[in-house]
Design a protein around this motif. Structure first.
Motif: not given
Ligand SMILES: [Fe+2]
Length: 192
Positions: A94-99
């Protein structure tokens, strides 16, 4: 640190892949917890306070290094409103990019083994947009099911624990600090 880079060249390469400016980068280990604990640990990161005006907003990536398909990254727009919650599963890769300054967040890690994750802070901008596009990044809005009773119980537990903490702090002459109660160094307990 050079010592870490020599031990983990592949992790270094993955962190650098977006080609944008990198802030802090580290691997975290998270022991199993439960939903109620994760909800209690919801926090916002303080990523942008020291950034010069006019530079890109700092966001964080979560590259899951273990296979935790039953665990989820919990995001809430409103800390106390479960209807704003998004739960993103964390299978291998899984690769997540989150503010993480905007969203209240914490990981519910089911276990039984510890979870490992590469967390990197990036400067938003065209390079990061291109990276997300390259890997077909898309918004996550379909929640794995969770019984309403589990959610309600966690809300009650969260309110009770926050009240207990506030009372303890008050008895020590301190004030509960809300969002900054969980600073960056304590978030390995909950995070991400
Ligand atoms: Fe965090």
């Amino acid at each position: 640190m050079q010592e870490n880079v020599e031990k983990a060249p592949i992790l270094k390469a993955r962190a650098e892949e977006p080609g944008t400016n990198i802030g802090r980068c580290r691997v975290i280990e998270l022991q199993p917890n439960d939903y109620a604990s994760a909800i209690y640990n919801l926090h916002q990161d303080d990523n942008n306070r020291l950034n010069p005006d006019g530079t890109g907003w700092i966001v964080r990536s979560f590259f899951n290094l273990s296979d935790d398909k039953d665990s989820v990254l919990i995001l809430r727009e409103d800390r106390f409103d479960p209807t704003t919650e998004v739960r993103i599963p964390l299978p291998a890769g899984s690769q997540l990019i989150v503010d993480t300054q905007r969203f209240w967040h914490a990981v519910w890690h089911v276990g039984p083994e510890p979870r490992y994750c590469l967390i990197t802070s990036y400067t938003s901008g065209p390079e990061l947009d291109a990276y997300i596009e390259k890997y077909h990044g898309k918004p996550q809005d379909a929640n794995p099911p969770l019984p309403q009773q589990v959610i309600d119980d966690a809300q009650t537990s969260m309110q009770r624990r926050l009240a207990e903490r506030a009372a303890t702090l008050a008895s020590q002459g301190k004030r509960a600090a809300g969002a900054v109660a969980f600073d960056d160094d304590s978030e390995s307990d909950s995070d991400d």
